[in-house]
Every structure is written in structure tokens, then in C-alpha cells.
Design a protein around this motif. Sequence first.
Motif, PDB file in Angstrom:
ATOM      1  N   GLY A 206       1.217  49.600  33.577  1.00 38.33           N
ATOM      2  CA  GLY A 206       2.124  49.079  32.970  1.00 38.33           C
ATOM      3  C   GLY A 206       3.304  49.927  32.677  1.00 38.33           C
ATOM      4  O   GLY A 206       3.539  51.084  33.126  1.00 38.33           O
ATOM      5  N   PRO A 207       4.574  49.381  32.193  1.00 39.02           N
ATOM      6  CA  PRO A 207       5.768  50.086  32.342  1.00 39.02           C
ATOM      7  C   PRO A 207       5.663  51.350  31.438  1.00 39.02           C
ATOM      8  O   PRO A 207       6.347  52.538  31.627  1.00 39.02           O
ATOM      9  N   GLU A 208       4.676  51.405  30.423  1.00 39.63           N
ATOM     10  CA  GLU A 208       4.562  52.484  29.592  1.00 39.63           C
ATOM     11  C   GLU A 208       3.932  53.661  30.374  1.00 39.63           C
ATOM     12  O   GLU A 208       3.977  54.947  29.998  1.00 39.63           O
ATOM     13  N   GLU A 209       3.358  53.266  31.672  1.00 39.94           N
ATOM     14  CA  GLU A 209       2.504  54.360  32.426  1.00 39.94           C
ATOM     15  C   GLU A 209       3.703  55.003  33.449  1.00 39.94           C
ATOM     16  O   GLU A 209       3.640  55.870  33.810  1.00 39.94           O
ATOM     17  N   ILE A 210       4.452  54.034  34.360  1.00 39.00           N
ATOM     18  CA  ILE A 210       5.130  53.993  35.155  1.00 39.00           C
ATOM     19  C   ILE A 210       6.648  53.855  35.081  1.00 39.00           C
ATOM     20  O   ILE A 210       7.535  53.903  36.038  1.00 39.00           O
ATOM     21  N   GLY A 211       7.237  53.344  34.064  1.00 31.51           N
ATOM     22  CA  GLY A 211       8.369  53.018  33.509  1.00 31.51           C
ATOM     23  C   GLY A 211       9.006  51.692  34.180  1.00 31.51           C
ATOM     24  O   GLY A 211       8.057  50.939  34.741  1.00 31.51           O
ATOM     25  N   TRP A 212      10.156  51.052  33.889  1.00 28.83           N
ATOM     26  CA  TRP A 212      10.781  49.812  34.281  1.00 28.83           C
ATOM     27  C   TRP A 212      11.424  49.753  35.379  1.00 28.83           C
ATOM     28  O   TRP A 212      12.114  48.819  36.032  1.00 28.83           O
ATOM     29  N   GLU A 213      11.351  50.926  36.274  1.00 27.40           N
ATOM     30  CA  GLU A 213      12.107  50.872  37.643  1.00 27.40           C
ATOM     31  C   GLU A 213      11.058  50.428  38.677  1.00 27.40           C
ATOM     32  O   GLU A 213      11.521  49.905  39.789  1.00 27.40           O
ATOM     33  N   THR A 214       9.948  50.809  38.562  1.00 31.14           N
ATOM     34  CA  THR A 214       8.928  50.438  39.331  1.00 31.14           C
ATOM     35  C   THR A 214       7.884  49.689  38.922  1.00 31.14           C
ATOM     36  O   THR A 214       7.457  49.945  37.897  1.00 31.14           O
ATOM     37  N   PHE A 215       7.490  48.841  39.566  1.00 29.92           N
ATOM     38  CA  PHE A 215       6.267  47.786  39.206  1.00 29.92           C
ATOM     39  C   PHE A 215       5.103  47.935  40.019  1.00 29.92           C
ATOM     40  O   PHE A 215       5.277  48.017  41.172  1.00 29.92           O
ATOM     41  N   ASN A 216       3.852  47.687  39.469  1.00 25.78           N
ATOM     42  CA  ASN A 216       2.652  47.565  40.206  1.00 25.78           C
ATOM     43  C   ASN A 216       1.893  46.592  39.268  1.00 25.78           C
ATOM     44  O   ASN A 216       1.423  46.586  38.298  1.00 25.78           O
ATOM     45  N   LEU A 217       1.890  45.171  39.918  1.00 23.16           N
ATOM     46  CA  LEU A 217       1.528  44.188  39.174  1.00 23.16           C
ATOM     47  C   LEU A 217       0.846  43.085  40.299  1.00 23.16           C
ATOM     48  O   LEU A 217       0.995  43.244  41.519  1.00 23.16           O
ATOM     49  N   LYS A 218       0.290  42.122  39.769  1.00 24.69           N
ATOM     50  CA  LYS A 218      -0.303  40.991  40.755  1.00 24.69           C
ATOM     51  C   LYS A 218       0.376  39.610  39.886  1.00 24.69           C
ATOM     52  O   LYS A 218       0.539  39.376  38.901  1.00 24.69           O
ATOM     53  N   CYS A 219       1.037  38.948  40.890  1.00 30.43           N
ATOM     54  CA  CYS A 219       1.811  37.778  40.768  1.00 30.43           C
ATOM     55  C   CYS A 219       0.576  36.500  41.028  1.00 30.43           C
ATOM     56  O   CYS A 219       0.017  36.745  41.981  1.00 30.43           O
TER      57      CYS A 219
END
Length: 68
Positions: free
Chosen positions: A45-58
Motif C-alpha cells: 500500500g501507499p503507506e508502505e511505498i508512497g504514492w509515487e510508485t505502485f505495486n498492485l493487481k488490476c
Amino acid sequence: EYATVHVKGTLENVAQAWDFLYQDWLPESQYIPIDYPAIEEFIKGPEEIGWETFNLKCRIPVVKNKQL
């Protein structure tokens, strides 16, 4: 079932993943979307890696097209 793309990168990469699923993969697949919302499942989540980089599944909920 879900059609899923794992994305690591910028917001632009996330948009490209959604475009790929809806514009490229889905029309060429033997699946059709069902009447449920698409989802973004955050791996980190953004709380772990910030809002500049994303790690998610669409994810798009789909079923096999029985008319094919």
C-alpha cells in the motif's frame, strides 16, 4: 474468475495495465466481463511505498463466453 495484471511502477504504468486488459486482452480472449466492479488489489500500500510508485493487481471479473 478474474483477468489480472500485476503492476509495479508509476501511475502511468497502472493506466497502461488497465488499457491492456480492456483494449487488448479482453477482446482477444474467450472471456467477457461480468456486472461487478473491477478492482485494484494493493500488494504494497501507499503507506508502505508512497504514492509515487505502485505495486498492485488490476483485476476484471470475467466469465468464459459460451457463445464462442
